[in-house]
Each structure stands twice: as structure tokens, then as C-alpha cells.
Design a protein around this motif. Structure first.
Motif, PDB file in Angstrom:
ATOM      1  N   MET A   1      89.330  68.075   9.934  1.00 19.43           N
ATOM      2  CA  MET A   1      88.370  67.173  10.576  1.00 19.43           C
ATOM      3  C   MET A   1      88.512  65.792   9.966  1.00 19.43           C
ATOM      4  SD  MET A   1      84.890  69.413  11.048  1.00 19.43           S
ATOM      5  CE  MET A   1      84.933  70.582   9.435  1.00 19.43           C
ATOM      6  N   ASN A   2      89.316  65.899   8.926  1.00 24.91           N
ATOM      7  CA  ASN A   2      89.773  64.456   8.203  1.00 24.91           C
ATOM      8  C   ASN A   2      89.978  63.414   9.277  1.00 24.91           C
ATOM      9  OD1 ASN A   2      89.029  64.774   5.603  1.00 24.91           O
ATOM     10  ND2 ASN A   2      90.974  65.670   5.176  1.00 24.91           N
ATOM     11  N   SER A   3      90.825  63.832  10.422  1.00 22.44           N
ATOM     12  CA  SER A   3      91.278  63.027  11.227  1.00 22.44           C
ATOM     13  C   SER A   3      89.899  62.432  12.480  1.00 22.44           C
ATOM     14  CB  SER A   3      92.059  63.799  12.413  1.00 22.44           C
ATOM     15  OG  SER A   3      91.815  64.853  12.844  1.00 22.44           O
ATOM     16  N   ILE A   4      89.092  63.138  12.317  1.00 20.84           N
ATOM     17  CA  ILE A   4      87.741  62.693  13.287  1.00 20.84           C
ATOM     18  C   ILE A   4      87.220  61.698  12.215  1.00 20.84           C
ATOM     19  CG2 ILE A   4      85.522  63.564  13.818  1.00 20.84           C
ATOM     20  CD1 ILE A   4      86.502  66.352  13.967  1.00 20.84           C
ATOM     21  N   ILE A   5      87.109  61.698  10.979  1.00 17.22           N
ATOM     22  CA  ILE A   5      86.595  60.709  10.335  1.00 17.22           C
ATOM     23  C   ILE A   5      87.159  59.340  10.144  1.00 17.22           C
ATOM     24  CG2 ILE A   5      86.279  60.081   7.873  1.00 17.22           C
ATOM     25  CD1 ILE A   5      85.483  62.936   7.201  1.00 17.22           C
ATOM     26  N   ASP A   6      88.528  59.648  10.251  1.00 15.78           N
ATOM     27  CA  ASP A   6      89.426  58.554  10.269  1.00 15.78           C
ATOM     28  C   ASP A   6      89.313  57.538  11.493  1.00 15.78           C
ATOM     29  OD1 ASP A   6      90.225  58.945   7.718  1.00 15.78           O
ATOM     30  OD2 ASP A   6      92.174  59.527   8.199  1.00 15.78           O
ATOM     31  N   ARG A   7      89.552  58.349  12.655  1.00 13.49           N
ATOM     32  CA  ARG A   7      89.235  57.982  13.994  1.00 13.49           C
ATOM     33  C   ARG A   7      87.863  57.186  14.077  1.00 13.49           C
ATOM     34  NH1 ARG A   7      91.430  62.708  15.614  1.00 13.49           N
ATOM     35  NH2 ARG A   7      89.571  63.491  16.464  1.00 13.49           N
ATOM     36  N   TYR A   8      86.893  57.814  13.656  1.00 16.31           N
ATOM     37  CA  TYR A   8      85.573  57.047  14.030  1.00 16.31           C
ATOM     38  C   TYR A   8      85.479  55.884  12.967  1.00 16.31           C
ATOM     39  CZ  TYR A   8      80.587  56.303  14.073  1.00 16.31           C
ATOM     40  OH  TYR A   8      79.369  55.672  14.471  1.00 16.31           O
ATOM     41  N   ILE A   9      85.786  55.828  11.904  1.00 14.55           N
ATOM     42  CA  ILE A   9      85.905  54.479  11.040  1.00 14.55           C
ATOM     43  C   ILE A   9      86.795  53.574  11.610  1.00 14.55           C
ATOM     44  CG2 ILE A   9      86.532  53.603   8.628  1.00 14.55           C
ATOM     45  CD1 ILE A   9      85.660  56.387   7.430  1.00 14.55           C
ATOM     46  N   ASP A  10      88.001  53.855  12.107  1.00 17.74           N
ATOM     47  CA  ASP A  10      88.906  52.957  12.768  1.00 17.74           C
ATOM     48  C   ASP A  10      88.414  52.326  13.990  1.00 17.74           C
ATOM     49  OD1 ASP A  10      90.672  53.253  10.677  1.00 17.74           O
ATOM     50  OD2 ASP A  10      91.997  54.813  11.691  1.00 17.74           O
ATOM     51  N   SER A  11      87.779  52.938  14.673  1.00 21.53           N
ATOM     52  CA  SER A  11      87.112  52.600  15.953  1.00 21.53           C
ATOM     53  C   SER A  11      85.891  51.907  15.977  1.00 21.53           C
ATOM     54  CB  SER A  11      86.996  53.907  17.075  1.00 21.53           C
ATOM     55  OG  SER A  11      85.997  54.676  16.556  1.00 21.53           O
ATOM     56  N   HIS A  12      85.198  51.989  14.594  1.00 24.86           N
ATOM     57  CA  HIS A  12      83.943  51.093  14.175  1.00 24.86           C
ATOM     58  C   HIS A  12      84.095  50.369  13.340  1.00 24.86           C
ATOM     59  CE1 HIS A  12      82.714  54.925  16.753  1.00 24.86           C
ATOM     60  NE2 HIS A  12      81.394  54.025  17.134  1.00 24.86           N
ATOM     61  N   GLN A  13      85.369  49.930  12.975  1.00 24.36           N
ATOM     62  CA  GLN A  13      85.361  49.015  11.871  1.00 24.36           C
ATOM     63  C   GLN A  13      84.830  47.443  12.177  1.00 24.36           C
ATOM     64  OE1 GLN A  13      89.566  47.704  10.867  1.00 24.36           O
ATOM     65  NE2 GLN A  13      89.977  48.995  12.558  1.00 24.36           N
ATOM     66  N   HIS A  14      84.921  46.930  13.262  1.00 26.61           N
ATOM     67  CA  HIS A  14      84.547  45.811  13.537  1.00 26.61           C
ATOM     68  C   HIS A  14      82.908  45.677  13.387  1.00 26.61           C
ATOM     69  CE1 HIS A  14      88.534  44.286  14.772  1.00 26.61           C
ATOM     70  NE2 HIS A  14      88.631  45.263  15.588  1.00 26.61           N
ATOM     71  N   ARG A  15      82.406  46.595  13.859  1.00 23.92           N
ATOM     72  CA  ARG A  15      81.004  46.798  13.840  1.00 23.92           C
ATOM     73  C   ARG A  15      80.536  46.734  12.471  1.00 23.92           C
ATOM     74  NH1 ARG A  15      77.110  52.073  15.028  1.00 23.92           N
ATOM     75  NH2 ARG A  15      75.204  51.181  14.422  1.00 23.92           N
ATOM     76  N   PHE A  16      80.990  47.454  11.564  1.00 26.43           N
ATOM     77  CA  PHE A  16      80.526  47.555  10.024  1.00 26.43           C
ATOM     78  C   PHE A  16      80.929  46.213   9.256  1.00 26.43           C
ATOM     79  CE2 PHE A  16      79.605  51.785  11.780  1.00 26.43           C
ATOM     80  CZ  PHE A  16      78.358  52.042  11.103  1.00 26.43           C
ATOM     81  N   CYS A  17      81.966  45.617   9.525  1.00 21.73           N
ATOM     82  CA  CYS A  17      82.585  44.603   8.966  1.00 21.73           C
ATOM     83  C   CYS A  17      81.392  43.603   9.173  1.00 21.73           C
ATOM     84  CB  CYS A  17      83.927  43.912   9.341  1.00 21.73           C
ATOM     85  SG  CYS A  17      85.130  45.411   8.452  1.00 21.73           S
ATOM     86  N   GLU A  18      81.010  43.389  10.649  1.00 16.92           N
ATOM     87  CA  GLU A  18      79.995  42.278  11.030  1.00 16.92           C
ATOM     88  C   GLU A  18      78.516  42.682  10.013  1.00 16.92           C
ATOM     89  OE1 GLU A  18      79.899  42.530  15.179  1.00 16.92           O
ATOM     90  OE2 GLU A  18      81.601  41.627  15.287  1.00 16.92           O
ATOM     91  N   LEU A  19      78.522  43.917  10.079  1.00 17.75           N
ATOM     92  CA  LEU A  19      76.996  44.358   9.535  1.00 17.75           C
ATOM     93  C   LEU A  19      77.280  43.969   7.899  1.00 17.75           C
ATOM     94  CD1 LEU A  19      74.307  45.787   9.359  1.00 17.75           C
ATOM     95  CD2 LEU A  19      75.602  47.857   9.045  1.00 17.75           C
ATOM     96  N   ALA A  20      78.557  44.165   7.204  1.00 13.60           N
ATOM     97  CA  ALA A  20      78.424  43.750   5.981  1.00 13.60           C
ATOM     98  C   ALA A  20      78.474  42.231   5.862  1.00 13.60           C
ATOM     99  CB  ALA A  20      79.938  44.207   5.404  1.00 13.60           C
TER     100      ALA A  20
END
Length: 465
Positions: A1-20
Motif C-alpha cells: 500500500m506504500n505505492s498507493i501513498i506515493d502515487r497519490y502524493i506525486d499526483s497531487h503535489q502541485h496542489r499542495f505546493c500551491e497551498l503551502a
């Protein structure tokens, strides 16, 4: 399930960088992080968490919860800035956007967003993997001088949690095994009598004299304090601007630190006696107003080992030529002493790197640092561990304009995203191996058997919200 975590973070990185970056722009101070807190709450609600606002009676605290049953794993985030640290992003020279403005000089915009992203990614893995247990995300306000988590602990907000994980932006990658200092801060106010300083000085009673005598007495006290205690003060009201008037009011703010809260409380009583003596000598009246207090951190080796394993799996942020180039510009603004001290604190041999890419080995012994954090109070009621991740050039001082200026950099974003992967993996490891949760709680019980938690904030003190 670590791969699920990594894929989610990689696919949403721009959104959370913008939030930061959005939270960096807001730069909201303690207990006033309304928009930052709202942004976290909205992200949690959109991800399917049950969200409780106004947690513990704090308007800018929140709890996001998913799942049910045991274990109950918590990820902690923050989002408060520091006063007087406004700075232009990316510029390697002091250049405040607003001379009186605030800035994220401790990286809490990154801290909160990484923990938030980790919680949402872990929830995704729990859902797809059919994993039971309860996941909590805590949005914690006012770490910078407000004791936000201490108030939350006192309100019982962490009741039922089996383990808590958090992190802090840094210039190295590792797991924190440091012990820090408990602290307490209070205002001492003196009330005297105004008078003409030339015509009738004998009729005046100087409150400023009382402050100065208190400071002199406290300085003499330093020789007779335990070695691990610290005493700091700032005159916050000198009583006026005219020397021809005997100052009838004055105020000094004292900050006390020590290895254990009991030592701090003992020192507080001695400082109050010094203040009472100053009032007696000047025939003024003295009052004390409590401001804040936090306990020292209690480490948990079991949870630290889990974090270390996950950090070694994920590693630190990958460095490219642009990251190196920008970091070198900031490196030129650091003193040799600042650079050397960060290596010394970690027991590492200095090298020529400007950005850290490895992982610091897990320390076998706990080393003291002389800072304080309200994470200490959480660690005194539930098993708690934290890691640190490189987001800044090596040598960057906390609470500095250089840290603010690097807060929107690509490398800071990379460090934030790597941290989210580590925290989510560690939370998942605890969810899937409850024996380690049990071991963490047993270790916690052993360490606290003879030192039950005593909240350092008096029961009659309300948060200044």
C-alpha cells in the motif's frame, strides 16, 4: 500500500505546493491563523474526513478524523508565522515586504501541508486496502509562543490517541531524538506613583526602578540556578518617554527554561520573590500575569525507529543544479559559526555540501537542545515522535529572514513532499502492525510511571484568542 501513498502524493503535489505557498503568503500569527486553518479544514472535508473546528475552544484549531476503531494514529500539523520576519521570497538578502509584517521563519507553512497531505494519502491507502483503525489529523495553532498544543492537551483533545507523529522543516534529514527545554513565560508589572522628577522626586515611586532592580536581582540569581535552566527577559513597557516624569508604571516579560517543568516552576517561584523584593525596595505594587508554558519533549524509541525505517526507504529530497545554485547564494549570507553549529548539533563532520541528501543515522543517545516546543506536552500524554527533513540550505538559522526567503523554493517543496511520504508510510506501518503500537504505549507507560503529567498552564488561564 506504500505505492498507493506515493502515487497519490506525486499526483497531487502541485496542489499542495500551491497551498503551502498560499499559507506562506498569509503569514498569520498565533491564534489568528483563521484563513490557514480554514484551508486545511476544506482540504480535509473534500477528502472525506469528519472535521471538527474550534477544537479545544481554540478557533484556529481543528481535528480531521477518518475510520473507526483501533489503533488511533494522529498526524500533527501547524501553520503559524512569526512577527517581524516579512521577507521577499527567493531573494538572498534581507528585503521585507512589509517592515512590520510577519513571515514563516520556522517553516510551519510546510509543516502543516506535509502532515495534511500525509493524512489524506494515508486515508487513500486505508480505503483502497480495506484497512481498519482511526486516522486523525490535528491542525495545531500558536506553536510560536502561544502554547497551542498545551491548551489542546489540557482540553483533552488528544484523549484516545495511541501514537502521534509529526515533523519539522530543517537543513538535514533525520529523526529527532533530542530532548529540549520546558519553558514558562510571564509578565511582571509594577505600579508606582508619578511625580515631577526635579520639583518633587521624593513624592514619586518609580516602577521603572523596580523593573531594573528586578533584572539586577535576577542576574545575580543566575549563579545559583541549575545548569540546564535559562532565564531571559525583555522590558516591554519602560514607563514613558520623558525623563522629567517619575515612571509610575513599567513592565518586563520573563521567559524561563529548564530540562523539566518542575525545575522551571521552582525557578519561577524564585523569580517572583526577586520581583517582590524589587517592589518592596521601590514601594511599588507588583503583579504577575501568566503568558504561556510548555513541557519538555519525552521521546519514544519505538516510534522513532518506525520513522527512521520509513525515512531511509523514502530518502531526502532529490537535488538538482537549480537547487544547488540557489542554496549557494543563501550560503554566502551565513557566518562560519552558523554553518559549523548545525553539524556540531548533529555530531556530524562538516563537508562542502550546501544541501543535505542523505539520512542522519538514528542517534543512540538523546542529546539536549536549548529550544522549546509545545509538542512536549503532547509527548507527555501520548507516545510521540518527530522527524526533520531538509528544506533549506545547510546553515540556515531558524527564525531568520533566510528561512523565510527559502520557504517557497523548489527544494522546500520537495522536502515537504518527501516528508508527506515518510509520515504516511509510518502511519500505515503502525496501522498494519499494532504490536509496534502496543510496544510504543508500553515504553511510554514505563517512562511516565513516576512522572505523571502536570499541565504547566494554570486551570484559570484561558487562551488569548
Amino acid at each position: 500500500m506504500n505505492s498507493i501513498i506515493d502515487r497519490y502524493i506525486d499526483s497531487h503535489q502541485h496542489r499542495f505546493c500551491e497551498l503551502a505557498d498560499q499559507i506562506w503568503d498569509l503569514a498569520e500569527l498565533k491564534f489568528a491563523e483563521h484563513q490557514s486553518c480554514k484551508a486545511h479544514a476544506v482540504a480535509l472535508e473534500q477528502a472525506g474526513f469528519r472535521v471538527q473546528r474550534n477544537l479545544g475552544g481554540l478557533p484556529t484549531a481543528l481535528l480531521g478524523e477518518y475510520g473507526s476503531g483501533e489503533p488511533v494514529i494522529a498526524l500533527l500539523g501547524e501553520y503559524d508565522a512569526l512577527p517581524g520576519l516579512s521577507q521577499t521570497a527567493g531573494l538572498p538578502q534581507a528585503d521585507p515586504l512589509d517592515p512590520q509584517g510577519a513571515g514563516h521563519g520556522c517553516g510551519h507553512h510546510l509543516l502543516g501541508c506535509a502532515s495534511l497531505l500525509a493524512a489524506i494519502a494515508l486515508k487513500k491507502a486505508m480505503t483502497e486496502g480495506g484497512l481498519g483503525g482511526t486516522l486523525r489529523y490535528y491542525g495545531c495553532p500558536a506553536e510560536e509562543g502561544g502554547s497551542g498544543k498545551t491548551y489542546l492537551v489540557r482540553a483533552g483533545a488528544f484523549d484516545g490517541v495511541d501514537a502521534a507523529l509529526t515533523w519539522h522543516p530543517d537543513s538535514f534529514n533525520g529523526v529527532s531524538t533530542f530532548t529540549n527545554l520546558a519553558n514558562l513565560q510571564a509578565f511582571f508589572r509594577f505600579q508606582g506613583r508619578a511625580s515631577h522628577a526635579a520639583i518633587s522626586p521624593h513624592l514619586g515611586r518609580s516602577a521603572l526602578d523596580a523593573v531594573e532592580l528586578m533584572n539586577v536581582g535576577s542576574n545575580y540569581l543566575r549563579e545559583h540556578m541549575p545548569a540546564d535552566t535559562r532565564l531571559h527577559y525583555a522590558i516591554t513597557n519602560s514607563g514613558g518617554h520623558s525623563p522629567s516624569i517619575v515612571q509610575h508604571q513599567a513592565e518586563v516579560l520573563y521567559l524561563l527554561r529548564g530540562g523539566e517543568m518542575n525545575s522551571v516552576l521552582d525557578l519561577f517561584e524564585r523569580v517572583k520573590n526577586v520581583a517582590a523584593g524589587a517592589a518592596l525596595m521601590t514601594e511599588t505594587r507588583m503583579s504577575v500575569q501568566f503568558d504561556r508554558a510548555t513541557s519538555s519533549v519525552l521521546g519514544n524509541s519505538t516510534l522513532e525507529q518506525v520513522l527512521q525505517e520509513c525515512l531511509e526507504e523514502v530518502g531526502g529530497a532529490r537535488v538538482d543544479a537549480d537547487d544547488e545554485s540557489q542554496a549557494r547564494l543563501f550560503r554566502e549570507t551565513f557566518s562560519e559559526e552558523e554553518i559549523a553549529s548545525v553539524y556540531s548539533d548533529l555530531g556530524l563532520t562538516r563537508d562542502d555540501r550546501v544541501l543535505h541528501q542523505g539520512v542522519v543515522p538514528l542517534a543512540k543517545q538523546r542529546q539536549p537542545i536549548f529550544a522549546s516546543s509545545d509538542i512536549g506536552d503532547v509527548s507527555r500524554v501520548i507516545p510521540t515522535a518527530q522527524l526533520y527533513m531538509a528544506c533549506y540550505a545547510i546553515g540556515t538559522a531558524f527564525h531568520s529572514w533566510q528561512m523565510v526567503a527559502q520557504g517557497k523554493s523548489a527544494f522546500a517543496h520537495k522536502g515537504m513532499l518527501q516528508t508527506a511520504k515518510v509520515l504516511a508510510r509510518a502511519g500505515l506501518a503502525l496501522m498494519m502492525d499494532t504490536a509496534r503500537v502496543t510496544a510504543a504505549r508500553e515504553e511510554f507507560s514505563r517512562l511516565t510511571a513516576n512522572t505523571p503529567y502536570r499541565c504547566p498552564i494554570p486551570a484559570d488561564i484561558s487562551p488569548p484568542v
